[in-house]
Design a protein around this motif. Sequence first.
Motif, mmCIF file in Angstrom:
data_model
loop_
_atom_site.group_PDB
_atom_site.id
_atom_site.type_symbol
_atom_site.label_atom_id
_atom_site.label_comp_id
_atom_site.label_asym_id
_atom_site.label_seq_id
_atom_site.Cartn_x
_atom_site.Cartn_y
_atom_site.Cartn_z
ATOM 1 N N ARG A 248 5.946 -1.896 11.028
ATOM 2 C CA ARG A 248 6.781 -2.186 12.035
ATOM 3 C C ARG A 248 5.856 -2.621 13.251
ATOM 4 N N ARG A 249 4.567 -2.031 13.708
ATOM 5 C CA ARG A 249 3.806 -2.111 14.494
ATOM 6 C C ARG A 249 3.050 -3.531 14.212
ATOM 7 N N VAL A 250 2.592 -3.466 12.803
ATOM 8 C CA VAL A 250 1.804 -4.750 12.630
ATOM 9 C C VAL A 250 2.587 -6.194 12.816
ATOM 10 N N SER A 251 3.966 -5.873 12.439
ATOM 11 C CA SER A 251 4.904 -7.197 12.318
ATOM 12 C C SER A 251 5.235 -7.398 13.864
ATOM 13 N N HIS A 252 5.155 -6.799 14.612
ATOM 14 C CA HIS A 252 5.344 -6.822 16.114
ATOM 15 C C HIS A 252 4.271 -7.500 16.929
ATOM 16 N N MET B 43 7.762 7.088 5.672
ATOM 17 C CA MET B 43 7.808 6.957 6.807
ATOM 18 C C MET B 43 6.629 6.620 7.746
ATOM 19 N N VAL B 44 5.534 6.972 7.246
ATOM 20 C CA VAL B 44 4.121 6.420 7.855
ATOM 21 C C VAL B 44 3.988 4.784 7.562
ATOM 22 N N GLY C 125 0.784 -1.100 0.082
ATOM 23 C CA GLY C 125 0.029 -0.051 -0.033
ATOM 24 C C GLY C 125 1.062 1.115 0.031
ATOM 25 N N THR C 126 1.918 1.309 0.810
ATOM 26 C CA THR C 126 2.716 2.368 0.716
ATOM 27 C C THR C 126 3.534 2.357 -0.675
#
Length: 199
Positions: free
Chosen positions: A194-198, A187-188, A132-133
């Motif tokens: 990163r948040r979804v991967s963790h 950046m967003v 999406g990015t």
Amino acid sequence: MLGGSMALTVILGLPLGVILFLTGKGQMLEHKAGHTALGLLVNILRSVPFVILLIVMIPLTVLLVGTSLGVAGAIPPLVVGAAPFYARLVETALREVDKGVVEASFALGATRRQVVLGALLPEAMPGIIAGGTVTAIALVSYTAMAGVVGAGGLGDLAIRFGYQRFQTDVMVVTVVLLLILVQVLQMVGDVVVRRVSHR
């Protein structure tokens, strides 16, 4: 223009990517003819240069939204140009999901729908968001090109003032704004991945 076209691109491209994946060889809904036809359509739409797509789609755009100018006139070709691109990225993200996850879900008695919604999509979510990015950044360049047909936005500003009126400062500011927008989107996107991967 970017927000509206991106939302519609995700709404159309995500299910299209899922269907491309599920109808592929060795998948749950394997269908060679359907997969080939859909893949061909996606490849054709992806291969048409966006400026040409803008012009070719004018009659359809007028039929859909009543105009080929302005933000409303730019959104249909933007979506048609970006949705197939995003669909391929979604398909790629789903292919990277470990087959063991799918097999374990079926072993626990999950239905196909539950496997797709409860296992495949959550496992592929970092890749889907990263796709999406990439698509949003591609749409930034598409929206700049949409200025050619009077769609407004930074591209229109650059063409009408920077190019046609030889105002170099306007052209430079436009380019800098586009660079900043791309950096912010990247950046967003990275933060969300990163948040979804963790999780």
